[in-house]
Design a protein around this motif. Structure first.
Motif, PDB file in Angstrom:
ATOM      1  N   GLU A   1       0.807  -1.230   0.000  1.00  0.00           N
ATOM      2  CA  GLU A   1       0.000   0.000   0.000  1.00  0.00           C
ATOM      3  C   GLU A   1       0.836   1.275   0.000  1.00  0.00           C
ATOM      4  O   GLU A   1       0.310   2.362  -0.221  1.00  0.00           O
ATOM      5  CB  GLU A   1      -0.980  -0.007   1.192  1.00  0.00           C
ATOM      6  N   THR A   2       2.161   1.163   0.198  1.00  0.00           N
ATOM      7  CA  THR A   2       3.008   2.369   0.204  1.00  0.00           C
ATOM      8  C   THR A   2       3.669   2.622  -1.151  1.00  0.00           C
ATOM      9  O   THR A   2       4.375   3.611  -1.319  1.00  0.00           O
ATOM     10  CB  THR A   2       4.128   2.240   1.267  1.00  0.00           C
ATOM     11  N   ALA A   3       3.479   1.726  -2.095  1.00  0.00           N
ATOM     12  CA  ALA A   3       4.214   1.816  -3.373  1.00  0.00           C
ATOM     13  C   ALA A   3       3.770   3.011  -4.206  1.00  0.00           C
ATOM     14  O   ALA A   3       2.626   3.467  -4.099  1.00  0.00           O
ATOM     15  CB  ALA A   3       4.008   0.533  -4.176  1.00  0.00           C
ATOM     16  N   ASP A   4       4.680   3.482  -5.065  1.00  0.00           N
ATOM     17  CA  ASP A   4       4.322   4.460  -6.095  1.00  0.00           C
ATOM     18  C   ASP A   4       3.649   3.620  -7.194  1.00  0.00           C
ATOM     19  O   ASP A   4       4.318   2.954  -7.989  1.00  0.00           O
ATOM     20  CB  ASP A   4       5.617   5.128  -6.601  1.00  0.00           C
ATOM     21  N   LEU A   5       2.326   3.659  -7.211  1.00  0.00           N
ATOM     22  CA  LEU A   5       1.587   2.694  -8.041  1.00  0.00           C
ATOM     23  C   LEU A   5       1.764   2.932  -9.542  1.00  0.00           C
ATOM     24  O   LEU A   5       1.825   1.977 -10.320  1.00  0.00           O
ATOM     25  CB  LEU A   5       0.107   2.704  -7.664  1.00  0.00           C
ATOM     26  N   ALA A   6       1.843   4.216  -9.924  1.00  0.00           N
ATOM     27  CA  ALA A   6       2.018   4.506 -11.357  1.00  0.00           C
ATOM     28  C   ALA A   6       3.358   3.942 -11.832  1.00  0.00           C
ATOM     29  O   ALA A   6       3.442   3.294 -12.881  1.00  0.00           O
ATOM     30  CB  ALA A   6       1.958   6.004 -11.600  1.00  0.00           C
ATOM     31  N   LYS A   7       4.393   4.134 -11.023  1.00  0.00           N
ATOM     32  CA  LYS A   7       5.726   3.638 -11.398  1.00  0.00           C
ATOM     33  C   LYS A   7       5.753   2.099 -11.350  1.00  0.00           C
ATOM     34  O   LYS A   7       6.304   1.449 -12.233  1.00  0.00           O
ATOM     35  CB  LYS A   7       6.791   4.233 -10.462  1.00  0.00           C
TER      36      LYS A   7
ATOM     37  N   ALA B   1      -5.076  -2.679  -5.083  1.00  0.00           N
ATOM     38  CA  ALA B   1      -5.086  -3.539  -6.280  1.00  0.00           C
ATOM     39  C   ALA B   1      -5.829  -2.888  -7.453  1.00  0.00           C
ATOM     40  O   ALA B   1      -5.354  -2.932  -8.598  1.00  0.00           O
ATOM     41  CB  ALA B   1      -5.699  -4.900  -5.937  1.00  0.00           C
ATOM     42  N   ASP B   2      -6.969  -2.246  -7.168  1.00  0.00           N
ATOM     43  CA  ASP B   2      -7.740  -1.650  -8.276  1.00  0.00           C
ATOM     44  C   ASP B   2      -6.977  -0.503  -8.923  1.00  0.00           C
ATOM     45  O   ASP B   2      -6.932  -0.382 -10.146  1.00  0.00           O
ATOM     46  CB  ASP B   2      -9.108  -1.158  -7.775  1.00  0.00           C
ATOM     47  N   GLU B   3      -6.352   0.319  -8.062  1.00  0.00           N
ATOM     48  CA  GLU B   3      -5.609   1.466  -8.610  1.00  0.00           C
ATOM     49  C   GLU B   3      -4.402   0.975  -9.425  1.00  0.00           C
ATOM     50  O   GLU B   3      -4.094   1.518 -10.489  1.00  0.00           O
ATOM     51  CB  GLU B   3      -5.154   2.371  -7.451  1.00  0.00           C
ATOM     52  N   LEU B   4      -3.736  -0.052  -8.930  1.00  0.00           N
ATOM     53  CA  LEU B   4      -2.594  -0.613  -9.678  1.00  0.00           C
ATOM     54  C   LEU B   4      -3.061  -1.105 -11.049  1.00  0.00           C
ATOM     55  O   LEU B   4      -2.423  -0.837 -12.074  1.00  0.00           O
ATOM     56  CB  LEU B   4      -1.956  -1.763  -8.879  1.00  0.00           C
ATOM     57  N   LYS B   5      -4.189  -1.799 -11.052  1.00  0.00           N
ATOM     58  CA  LYS B   5      -4.730  -2.308 -12.323  1.00  0.00           C
ATOM     59  C   LYS B   5      -5.020  -1.165 -13.294  1.00  0.00           C
ATOM     60  O   LYS B   5      -4.713  -1.254 -14.480  1.00  0.00           O
ATOM     61  CB  LYS B   5      -6.005  -3.109 -12.055  1.00  0.00           C
ATOM     62  N   GLU B   6      -5.624  -0.094 -12.763  1.00  0.00           N
ATOM     63  CA  GLU B   6      -5.928   1.059 -13.633  1.00  0.00           C
ATOM     64  C   GLU B   6      -4.666   1.579 -14.314  1.00  0.00           C
ATOM     65  O   GLU B   6      -4.662   1.858 -15.511  1.00  0.00           O
ATOM     66  CB  GLU B   6      -6.544   2.194 -12.799  1.00  0.00           C
TER      67      GLU B   6
ATOM     68  N   CYS C   1      10.517  -9.602  -6.701  1.00  0.00           N
ATOM     69  CA  CYS C   1      10.539  -8.136  -6.707  1.00  0.00           C
ATOM     70  C   CYS C   1       9.533  -7.603  -5.691  1.00  0.00           C
ATOM     71  O   CYS C   1       8.567  -8.286  -5.346  1.00  0.00           O
ATOM     72  CB  CYS C   1      10.092  -7.577  -8.060  1.00  0.00           C
ATOM     73  N   ILE C   2       9.762  -6.365  -5.297  1.00  0.00           N
ATOM     74  CA  ILE C   2       8.778  -5.666  -4.459  1.00  0.00           C
ATOM     75  C   ILE C   2       8.690  -4.214  -4.903  1.00  0.00           C
ATOM     76  O   ILE C   2       9.701  -3.625  -5.324  1.00  0.00           O
ATOM     77  CB  ILE C   2       9.134  -5.752  -2.954  1.00  0.00           C
ATOM     78  N   HIS C   3       7.487  -3.656  -4.828  1.00  0.00           N
ATOM     79  CA  HIS C   3       7.298  -2.213  -4.982  1.00  0.00           C
ATOM     80  C   HIS C   3       6.722  -1.713  -3.678  1.00  0.00           C
ATOM     81  O   HIS C   3       5.617  -2.128  -3.280  1.00  0.00           O
ATOM     82  CB  HIS C   3       6.375  -1.912  -6.166  1.00  0.00           C
ATOM     83  N   SER C   4       7.476  -0.854  -3.000  1.00  0.00           N
ATOM     84  CA  SER C   4       7.105  -0.424  -1.655  1.00  0.00           C
ATOM     85  C   SER C   4       7.976   0.757  -1.251  1.00  0.00           C
ATOM     86  O   SER C   4       9.066   0.951  -1.811  1.00  0.00           O
ATOM     87  CB  SER C   4       7.360  -1.589  -0.690  1.00  0.00           C
ATOM     88  N   LYS C   5       7.469   1.531  -0.269  1.00  0.00           N
ATOM     89  CA  LYS C   5       8.343   2.553   0.325  1.00  0.00           C
ATOM     90  C   LYS C   5       8.570   2.212   1.789  1.00  0.00           C
ATOM     91  O   LYS C   5       9.179   2.996   2.523  1.00  0.00           O
ATOM     92  CB  LYS C   5       7.705   3.936   0.201  1.00  0.00           C
ATOM     93  N   ASN C   6       8.086   1.087   2.202  1.00  0.00           N
ATOM     94  CA  ASN C   6       8.223   0.662   3.594  1.00  0.00           C
ATOM     95  C   ASN C   6       9.512  -0.161   3.745  1.00  0.00           C
ATOM     96  O   ASN C   6       9.615  -1.294   3.248  1.00  0.00           O
ATOM     97  CB  ASN C   6       6.983  -0.175   3.961  1.00  0.00           C
ATOM     98  N   VAL C   7      10.485   0.444   4.402  1.00  0.00           N
ATOM     99  CA  VAL C   7      11.807  -0.197   4.498  1.00  0.00           C
ATOM    100  C   VAL C   7      11.718  -1.549   5.211  1.00  0.00           C
ATOM    101  O   VAL C   7      12.397  -2.511   4.836  1.00  0.00           O
ATOM    102  CB  VAL C   7      12.788   0.747   5.240  1.00  0.00           C
TER     103      VAL C   7
END
Ligand code: NAD
Length: 462
Positions: free
Chosen positions: A246-252, A282-287, A390-396
């Protein structure tokens, strides 16, 4: 009795013929190809190792890189046409990184330890002749990457081409051989089997002239290499998960996931093979994915059709491995543009699209309640291959925990999987990633053994 000169000559000839027949060995049987190539490789390796110093080896390899460069497009097209898999532009990109970013002889360092008793040196030394078994998914890039690494380490190589990629592999080896010959490297240092069969590959792996095996491919070839009784590099299959929290930059994240998973139509062993997204994003990532080259198949009947098309007896249908998303979608009745690179399908964890290494641009998305559940799923879906994730996150904390717990050879945070092989990343390129045997992304050092030299009683300077 008078003996005529003529009779005497006849007698001598008969005796001589009899003696020769009794003492000489029967004519040797013609040598098989594996023996011929490995004998030549053995002789060449001895010369390469003992008569070419580091500067000379570096010069040969620099010329090899330069000589391969003008053939990139031609080789990429050959591989693409022959295997009928992947994307031409990505095959070109793979060869360029293999030429430019595979480490050479400069990779080596010497470990020196000194103490009251003197000096200890540890250096890396070649194994000798390497049998290198190549996959169909990167036939030419593997040849380039393996050649530079293995000969940098002082080894000779006999390649076994994949039966589905014989012509492009042999062409790549031909270019390598020509360049080496022009540099004055010994004849036979690099060669490839012309007669390709499973029997020939097994004969090569078990031949006494072969000192090491490098097997890049599915579970069958890795098992065969490990059973050969020789030192082996086992670069096996993977099923890399990508977790998005939930912390990821979803567009990137969306752009990176599509870039990595659609590269060469998902043929790469390191490529994202399933997305595990935390439910709340999940929905926003899909968009974002749908705006950047993904097409979602939602209709359950169509998903079933897609499954029947692409999976035969539980295994990926070779007719669709590495094919464009557009081609696969057309078979189930969807007409889409060439901008569509990925087929997105929502599934659960047990769905074959998530469980199998499909090697085609079908990307399942699985929802997880939270990061804990996502990580648990990722571990199960990786099947213990210890390959890539892989992971997409800003949570260290999430990033560190996943890196630690996945135990994969490659782990990428906030980038496309490709960063781990040097495409858009800073690391050296490896197309043989030794997962099963633990050498990791291979470098010239992976094909060498450690030797220690002890000098007792001197050479300590303090
Ligand atoms: P594959 O297993 O079909 O073939 C690989 C090679 O092994 C071929 O040359 C084949 O003829 C040979 N082979 C297969 N079974 C053998 C056996 N029992 N004995 C002797 N030789 C045998 O692989 P592929 O379909 O060309 O490649 C895709 C697979 O390779 C995927 O699973 C992918 O993940 C994996 N791969 C791994 C890496 C890595 O670095 N770890 C790199 C590329 C591909």
């Amino acid at each position: 009795m008078e003996v005529k000169d003529q009779d005497l000559a006849k007698l001598v000839k008969t005796i001589a013929e009899k003696l020769i027949a009794e003492t000489s060995e029967p004519a040797p049987a013609p040598k098989d190809e594996v023996t011929v190539l490995t004998e030549k490789a053995k002789k060449a390796q001895e010369i390469w190792h003992s008569q070419f110093n580091i500067a000379q080896k570096s010069a040969v390899i620099a010329k090899l890189r330069a000589d391969l460069r003008p053939h990139v497009e031609e080789l990429a097209e050959m591989a693409w046409k022959e295997t009928k898999m992947g994307r031409l532009e990505d095959k070109i990109a793979k060869k360029i990184v293999a030429i430019e970013k595979t480490p050479g002889p400069e990779w080596f360092t010497t470990k020196a330890t000194s103490g009251d008793n003197g000096l200890v040196l540890e250096e890396l030394s070649p194994f000798g002749v390497i049998a290198s078994i190549c996959p169909s998914t990167n036939p030419v890039a593997s040849i380039i990457n393996n050649t530079i690494c293995m000969i940098s380490g002082g080894n000779a190589i006999v390649f076994a081409p994949h039966p589905g990629a014989v012509k492009c592999t042999q062409k790549a080896v031909e270019i390598v051989m020509k360049s080496l010959k022009e540099s004055g490297a010994p004849d036979g240092l690099v060669s490839a089997l012309q007669n390709v069969s499973l029997d020939a590959m097994n004969a090569l792996m078990t031949h006494p002239n072969v000192n090491m095996i490098s097997a890049t491919g599915g579970p069958g070839v890795v098992k065969a290499a490990l059973q050969s009784g020789k030192p082996a590099i086992g670069a096996g299959p993977g099923n890399p998960p990508v977790v998005v929290d939930e912390t990821a930059d979803l567009a990137k994240a969306a752009v990176d996931i599509i870039k990595g998973s659609s590269f060469d139509n998902n043929l790469q062993c390191i490529a994202e093979k399933e997305i595990i997204a935390v439910n709340c994003i999940a929905d926003e990532l899909k968009e974002h994915m749908l705006k950047n080259g993904a097409f979602e198949v939602k209709d359950p009947a169509k998903i079933e059709e897609l499954l029947k098309l692409t999976l035969v007896k539980g295994k990926p249908n070779r007719d669709f491995v590495g094919r464009n998303a557009q081609v696969i979608l057309e078979k189930i009745g969807y007409k889409v543009g060439a901008n569509i690179r990925i087929i997105l399908v929502e599934t659960d964890e047990m769905h074959p699209f998530a469980q199998e290494e499909m090697l085609m641009p079908i990307l399942p998305l699985i929802r997880a309640a939270d990061f804990n559940e996502a990580l648990a799923m990722a571990k199960r879906l990786e099947h213990g291959f210890r390959h890539s994730a892989c992971i997409h996150s800003k949570n260290v904390d999430n990033m560190s925990r996943m890196a630690r717990e996945m135990q994969t050879t490659m782990f990428v945070k906030n980038s496309a999987s490709l960063a781990s092989i040097g495409v858009g990343g800073d690391c050296p390129t490896a197309f043989t990633i030794a997962t099963a045997t633990g050498q990791g992304p291979t470098t010239p050092a992976s094909f060498c053994r450690v030797r220690r030299c002890v000098l007792h009683g001197s050479f300590r300077i303090i």
